[in-house]
Design a protein around this motif. Structure first.
Motif, PDB file in Angstrom:
ATOM      1  N   VAL A  61       0.870  -1.213   0.136  1.00 17.45           N
ATOM      2  CA  VAL A  61       0.178  -0.103   0.127  1.00 17.45           C
ATOM      3  C   VAL A  61       0.873   1.299   0.108  1.00 17.45           C
ATOM      4  N   ILE A  62       1.864   1.249   0.834  1.00 17.41           N
ATOM      5  CA  ILE A  62       2.599   2.591   0.862  1.00 17.41           C
ATOM      6  C   ILE A  62       3.391   2.762  -0.452  1.00 17.41           C
ATOM      7  N   GLY A  63       3.789   1.332  -0.946  1.00 21.70           N
ATOM      8  CA  GLY A  63       4.750   1.607  -2.184  1.00 21.70           C
ATOM      9  C   GLY A  63       3.828   2.352  -3.394  1.00 21.70           C
ATOM     10  N   ILE A  64       2.450   1.803  -3.534  1.00 25.20           N
ATOM     11  CA  ILE A  64       1.638   2.362  -4.536  1.00 25.20           C
ATOM     12  C   ILE A  64       1.547   3.615  -4.258  1.00 25.20           C
ATOM     13  N   LEU A  65       1.212   4.117  -3.059  1.00 29.82           N
ATOM     14  CA  LEU A  65       1.004   5.739  -2.699  1.00 29.82           C
ATOM     15  C   LEU A  65       2.280   6.339  -3.012  1.00 29.82           C
ATOM     16  N   GLY A  66       3.475   5.514  -2.691  1.00 27.29           N
ATOM     17  CA  GLY A  66       4.661   6.369  -2.923  1.00 27.29           C
ATOM     18  C   GLY A  66       4.920   6.780  -4.275  1.00 27.29           C
ATOM     19  N   ILE A  67       4.649   5.790  -5.297  1.00 24.86           N
ATOM     20  CA  ILE A  67       4.911   5.868  -6.538  1.00 24.86           C
ATOM     21  C   ILE A  67       4.091   7.089  -7.233  1.00 24.86           C
ATOM     22  N   THR A 262     -13.419  -4.634   4.813  1.00 21.22           N
ATOM     23  CA  THR A 262     -14.722  -3.884   5.287  1.00 21.22           C
ATOM     24  C   THR A 262     -13.945  -2.496   4.600  1.00 21.22           C
ATOM     25  N   ALA A 263     -14.848  -1.506   4.290  1.00 19.46           N
ATOM     26  CA  ALA A 263     -14.437  -0.141   3.944  1.00 19.46           C
ATOM     27  C   ALA A 263     -14.596   0.722   5.244  1.00 19.46           C
ATOM     28  N   GLN A 264     -13.395   1.128   5.772  1.00 18.35           N
ATOM     29  CA  GLN A 264     -13.083   1.801   6.932  1.00 18.35           C
ATOM     30  C   GLN A 264     -12.950   3.425   6.748  1.00 18.35           C
ATOM     31  N   PRO A 265     -13.751   4.453   6.832  1.00 19.20           N
ATOM     32  CA  PRO A 265     -13.513   5.524   6.504  1.00 19.20           C
ATOM     33  C   PRO A 265     -12.591   6.361   7.377  1.00 19.20           C
ATOM     34  N   SER A 266     -12.049   5.895   8.220  1.00 19.52           N
ATOM     35  CA  SER A 266     -10.936   6.439   9.427  1.00 19.52           C
ATOM     36  C   SER A 266      -9.465   5.748   8.917  1.00 19.52           C
ATOM     37  N   GLU A 267      -9.575   4.879   7.926  1.00 26.01           N
ATOM     38  CA  GLU A 267      -8.181   4.388   7.543  1.00 26.01           C
ATOM     39  C   GLU A 267      -7.304   5.409   6.730  1.00 26.01           C
ATOM     40  N   GLY A 268      -6.076   5.104   6.442  1.00 23.10           N
ATOM     41  CA  GLY A 268      -5.348   5.943   5.867  1.00 23.10           C
ATOM     42  C   GLY A 268      -4.587   7.177   6.714  1.00 23.10           C
ATOM     43  N   VAL A 269      -4.941   7.517   7.783  1.00 23.78           N
ATOM     44  CA  VAL A 269      -4.555   8.580   8.409  1.00 23.78           C
ATOM     45  C   VAL A 269      -3.025   8.446   8.464  1.00 23.78           C
ATOM     46  N   MET A 270      -2.234   9.536   8.419  1.00 22.84           N
ATOM     47  CA  MET A 270      -0.899   9.785   8.246  1.00 22.84           C
ATOM     48  C   MET A 270      -0.175   8.812   6.980  1.00 22.84           C
ATOM     49  N   TYR A 271      -0.728   8.070   6.156  1.00 24.40           N
ATOM     50  CA  TYR A 271      -0.296   7.377   5.390  1.00 24.40           C
ATOM     51  C   TYR A 271       0.401   8.467   4.145  1.00 24.40           C
ATOM     52  N   GLU A 272       0.101   9.581   4.139  1.00 26.48           N
ATOM     53  CA  GLU A 272       0.568  10.569   3.136  1.00 26.48           C
ATOM     54  C   GLU A 272       2.129  10.914   3.742  1.00 26.48           C
ATOM     55  N   LEU A 273       2.315  10.834   5.086  1.00 22.40           N
ATOM     56  CA  LEU A 273       3.518  10.962   5.413  1.00 22.40           C
ATOM     57  C   LEU A 273       4.388   9.969   5.012  1.00 22.40           C
ATOM     58  N   ASP A 274       3.977   8.569   5.013  1.00 20.69           N
ATOM     59  CA  ASP A 274       4.695   7.542   4.799  1.00 20.69           C
ATOM     60  C   ASP A 274       5.162   7.531   3.236  1.00 20.69           C
ATOM     61  N   ALA A 275       3.975   7.819   2.420  1.00 21.13           N
ATOM     62  CA  ALA A 275       4.433   7.985   1.111  1.00 21.13           C
ATOM     63  C   ALA A 275       5.470   9.043   0.783  1.00 21.13           C
ATOM     64  N   ILE A 276       5.416  10.087   1.357  1.00 22.14           N
ATOM     65  CA  ILE A 276       6.389  11.112   1.144  1.00 22.14           C
ATOM     66  C   ILE A 276       7.792  10.709   1.697  1.00 22.14           C
ATOM     67  N   ALA A 277       7.642   9.859   2.771  1.00 21.13           N
ATOM     68  CA  ALA A 277       8.868   9.503   3.233  1.00 21.13           C
ATOM     69  C   ALA A 277       9.534   8.353   2.278  1.00 21.13           C
ATOM     70  N   ALA A 278       8.865   7.546   1.633  1.00 20.28           N
ATOM     71  CA  ALA A 278       9.196   6.543   0.949  1.00 20.28           C
ATOM     72  C   ALA A 278       9.743   7.169  -0.382  1.00 20.28           C
ATOM     73  N   ALA A 279       9.363   8.222  -0.842  1.00 18.02           N
ATOM     74  CA  ALA A 279       9.967   9.140  -1.922  1.00 18.02           C
ATOM     75  C   ALA A 279      11.011   9.597  -1.843  1.00 18.02           C
ATOM     76  N   VAL A 280      11.019  10.446  -0.500  1.00 18.01           N
ATOM     77  CA  VAL A 280      12.493  11.220  -0.213  1.00 18.01           C
ATOM     78  C   VAL A 280      13.514  10.291   0.171  1.00 18.01           C
ATOM     79  N   ILE A 281      13.453   9.193   1.026  1.00 15.08           N
ATOM     80  CA  ILE A 281      14.415   8.397   1.346  1.00 15.08           C
ATOM     81  C   ILE A 281      14.930   7.532   0.073  1.00 15.08           C
TER      82      ILE A 281
END
Length: 342
Positions: A61-67, A262-281
């Protein structure tokens, strides 16, 4: 096949020059190997096949977001909305399945919803001239609010086994039925999310390396004014990058919600930071013009292996966040050193 291992940059006159950011990519690769060796020595279970496949599943998931984030960062922008868009796309896919739509069209609808959010981001940035940080921060709030409002802040459940196939299925899984009547897993197989990550990586690497729009993405981030004077439609290019980021967030949302069934509306919190971190690292420069899919995958796996290894060592989730924070600071520091005039 596209080369997904090298960051690239634009030389300002219409050509992509490969190899920029090689120091950071090399350091990230060495860090990845050091983590594998270190955690492997600390626990023999870390190097097991099952744990390796678990890392693949957790990192997908983080890989796909990071790309998707990498494409935006190369243009010189940022996308803070991907975690919320992930949740909204998953919720829309869940509602579509509940309404009777087959799983694949339902997930396609979720992906298109993510692309629409990205398109809106691009429109606000290019037409309204709002800075990417502010525009995508606004979309982060809008998408999260929509997801919570549509669901009443409750999970969308009862989606059926077929909805969980993407997130929990695996290729080449070998299961043996025992005399007791219970199945025994001989080989867990390659998780479908890991296969999807590989497909996305190759496709985006091909776009960035071999297609005109890819060259334009690097050109826009390297020197937007020079690119514009060279005939690059910079606004169109940014619109494309943000739309792709949203679409990939939608795909990541489908994968994550499928894993949960299940579809969780509260999922994905802070995932944007992991995606940015993956790209920058992985070597993407926050100043734009530099980055690559291969580096982002390395960055995503560094984050995934850190979390997995620290979990196996009994380190709390709070300490893990601290460690990853220092890693991100170190990656940005290397980027700053690289960009200093000699």
């Amino acid at each position: 096949m596209a080369d997904i291992g090298k960051p690239a940059a634009f030389d300002g006159i219409g050509r992509v020059r490969f190899g920029a950011g090689s120091l950071q990519r090399l350091s990230a690769l060495l860090t990845l190997f050091a983590l594998v060796i270190g955690f492997g020595l600390a626990s023999s279970a870390f190097l097991s096949v099952n744990n390796g496949l678990t890392i693949l599943l957790q990192t997908s998931v983080i890989g796909i977001l990071g790309i998707g984030m990498t494409m935006v960062i190369i243009t010189g922008g940022i996308d803070l909305s991907v975690g919320s868009v992930l949740a909204l796309a998953g919720v829309i896919s869940g509602f579509a399945v509940k309404a009777g739509l087959p799983v694949f069209p339902a997930m396609t609808l979720g992906m298109l919803a993510g692309a629409a959010c990205g398109l809106f981001n691009g429109f606000v940035i290019t037409r309204m001239r709002i800075p990417p940080f502010v525009a995508t921060l606004g979309m982060m709030l809008i998408a999260r609010g929509l997801a919570l409002q549509l669901t009443g802040a409750t999970p969308v459940s009862g989606l059926g086994r077929s909805f969980g196939m993407l997130g929990n299925g695996a290729l080449f899984r070998v299961v043996e039925m025992q005399q007791s009547g219970f199945p025994r897993v001989i080989f867990p197989g390659i998780p479908y999310p890991a296969i999807l990550l590989a497909v996305v990586a190759v496709l985006i690497a091909y776009i960035l390396r071999r297609r005109r729009i890819g060259r334009h993405i690097y050109a826009t981030g390297s020197n937007e004014e020079a690119a514009r004077l060279s005939g690059v439609r910079t606004d169109h290019t940014k619109l494309y990058a943000y739309t792709m980021s949203g679409a990939l967030a939608g795909i990541a949302g489908n994968v994550l919600m499928s894993r949960l069934v299940t579809a969780q509306p509260s999922e994905g919190v802070m995932y944007e930071l992991d995606a940015i971190a993956a790209a920058v690292i992985g070597g993407a420069s926050l100043s734009g013009g530099v980055g690559g899919v291969g580096g982002t995958l390395i960055g995503a796996f560094i984050i995934g292996i850190l979390r997995n290894g620290l979990n196996m060592s009994g380190v709390s989730a709070f300490i893990q966040q601290i460690v990853i924070g220092f890693v991100v600071i170190g990656a940005v520091w290397i980027d700053q050193i690289r960009n200093r005039p000699s």
